[in-house]
Design a protein around this motif. Structure first.
Motif, PDB file in Angstrom:
ATOM      1  N   ARG A  40       0.833  -1.208   0.000  1.00 34.53           N
ATOM      2  CA  ARG A  40       0.000   0.000   0.000  1.00 34.53           C
ATOM      3  C   ARG A  40       0.869   1.259   0.000  1.00 34.53           C
ATOM      4  O   ARG A  40       0.565   2.229  -0.699  1.00 34.53           O
ATOM      5  CB  ARG A  40      -0.926   0.005   1.219  1.00 34.53           C
ATOM      6  N   LYS A  41       1.945   1.230   0.743  1.00 34.50           N
ATOM      7  CA  LYS A  41       2.861   2.378   0.779  1.00 34.50           C
ATOM      8  C   LYS A  41       3.500   2.614  -0.590  1.00 34.50           C
ATOM      9  O   LYS A  41       3.598   3.766  -1.063  1.00 34.50           O
ATOM     10  CB  LYS A  41       3.936   2.134   1.838  1.00 34.50           C
ATOM     11  N   SER A  77       0.959   4.065  -2.978  1.00 32.25           N
ATOM     12  CA  SER A  77       0.695   5.488  -2.729  1.00 32.25           C
ATOM     13  C   SER A  77       1.731   6.361  -3.427  1.00 32.25           C
ATOM     14  O   SER A  77       1.396   7.414  -4.005  1.00 32.25           O
ATOM     15  CB  SER A  77       0.703   5.765  -1.218  1.00 32.25           C
ATOM     16  N   VAL A 101      -5.277  -0.232  -4.266  1.00 34.73           N
ATOM     17  CA  VAL A 101      -5.205   0.203  -2.857  1.00 34.73           C
ATOM     18  C   VAL A 101      -6.512  -0.102  -2.138  1.00 34.73           C
ATOM     19  O   VAL A 101      -6.525  -0.549  -0.984  1.00 34.73           O
ATOM     20  CB  VAL A 101      -4.876   1.707  -2.772  1.00 34.73           C
TER      21      VAL A 101
END
Length: 425
Positions: A51-52, A55, A77
């Motif tokens: 997810r990081k 982003s 996501v």
């Protein structure tokens, strides 16, 4: 509580220790639960890392004006939210299962604890005093009835079985015994007197090992708190969630409190008299030490408890308990057993245990040296110094005369001015 990393390193050592206490091999079950929890952790961490990364990629796509790529990545996501939630829930559930399993396992016996399954294999360390053999002795119940100062019937009407009303000189004697014990332990042996709470939260009992395994032996209030079964709970919890300076150790606490036990597992045992009651008074001893000092502190604590019996001139023996007879939290235990003439045997009056770091891990009680980065778990010890009711029983039976009167030991004369014998007008 046990050190999970140590179990991973040498599971067989733990299985041998638990086998000495009558348990089958359990390390494999622990490691299975541990691996399942770690798998959930790995899945959660991987999803969070992805997810990081996404982003960052979304930011780049938007900066480049690539709306299609940004939308696709945002969709991924969104899907990861469910993965992360499920992995987080799984980690929590599996973590609780592991902790609950570990919380139900007793401490490992120390290396010098004798093997054995029950009290028949305990080892006598020493004995003191010679029991009198002047003839058949009345038990304390009969003596109390003759004196008219021990009333089980009134107690049963108001509270049920296993309670007693003490009156007059016997009530004075019980109070004197408690004060005498406290004075010896504080003025001579360096314990700090504490007046602790008698009602505690569940976490306090978990920290000292009574919960969850022994809930049936306790009294619970309507607001989800508990009456203490021993002042060990309150005194040991003083250092819970603390990092202590090693220079301040050992800490030694003592308290004279009522204790409350449902005795759910003691049906049919010692139902006559004051030996096993739902409410009784006890002077408790608790020590908090650095790990390398706990063995010497244990011997010291036993000697402190023995002093009371010697001053009262009551014959006793000191028993080293075998692995199968020790309490749940103990790694090594000595019992003091006082002579009971009516039964012509020795009966437990004090139990002194070294718990190692077993309770400290549950309590998060640690210590450290100045300048050191890491802290280590303290060792906790507890013992009776002594059980007041059982001491009263022992005095009555050992100091009786043929007329049913009870002589007062010399050590108690300062606490009972003008009284040298119970039962005299």
């Amino acid at each position: 509580m046990h050190d999970l990393r140590a179990i991973r390193l040498d599971p067989m050592a733990y299985d041998r220790g638990w086998a000495a206490r009558g348990l089958g091999p359990v390390s494999a079950s622990i490691l299975i639960l541990d691996q399942a929890r770690r798998d959930s952790q790995t899945e959660l961490q991987s999803a969070q890392a992805r997810r990081k990364d996404l982003s960052a990629l979304i930011g780049k796509a938007k900066g480049a004006g690539d709306a299609a790529t940004a939308d696709r990545l945002m969709g991924e996501v969104e899907r990861l939210k469910d993965v992360i939630a499920q992995a987080s829930d799984a980690e929590a559930v599996r973590g609780r299962a592991l902790q609950d399993f570990l919380a139900g396992l007793p401490n490992l016996p120390a290396a010098d604890v004798p093997p054995g399954a029950d009290e028949r294999e305990n080892v006598e360390a020493r004995r003191w005093g010679e029991p009198d053999s002047w003839g058949p002795a009345r038990d304390h119940v009969d003596l109390g009835a003759v004196l008219g100062l021990m009333d089980f019937d009134s107690a049963a009407r108001m509270s049920g079985a296993r309670f007693v009303v003490l009156k007059g000189q016997l009530a004075r004697l019980e109070r004197a015994l408690g004060q005498f014990m406290l004075d010896v332990q504080t003025l001579e042996h360096g314990y700090t007197e504490v007046s602790p709470p008698l009602v505690v939260r569940s976490q306090a009992l978990y920290g000292t090992g009574q919960l969850p395994k022994f809930a049936a032996d306790l009294f619970r209030t309507t607001d989800d708190r508990w009456l203490i079964p021993t002042a060990e709970v309150s005194l040991t919890n003083i250092v819970g969630d603390q990092i202590l300076a090693e220079s301040a150790l050992p800490l030694r606490f003592t308290a004279l409190t009522p204790c409350f036990r449902s005795e759910a597992g003691a049906s049919g045992r010692d139902t006559r008299g004051m030996i096993r009651q739902h409410q009784f008074n006890k002077v408790e001893l608790v020590s908090i030490t650095a790990p390398e000092e706990s063995e010497a502190e244990h011997e010291r604590m036993v000697a402190c408890a023995e002093t009371i019996l010697k001053r009262l001139e009551l014959p006793f023996r000191t028993m080293l308990l075998c692995a199968g007879d020790m309490g749940f939290t103990a790694r090594k235990t000595y019992d003091l057993e006082v002579w009971m003439p009516s039964q012509e045997t020795y009966r437990e009056i004090s139990s002194c245990s070294n718990c190692g770091d077993f309770q400290a891990r549950r309590l998060e009680a640690r210590c450290k040296q100045p300048g050191e980065k890491g802290a280590r778990y303290v060792h906790t010890l507890n013992g009776s110094g002594l059980a007041v009711g059982r001491t009263l029983v022992a005095l009555m039976e050992n100091y009786q005369d043929e007329g049913g009167r009870i002589a007062i030991p010399q050590a108690l004369h300062p606490y009972l001015p003008g009284l040298t014998r119970i039962g005299e007008a």
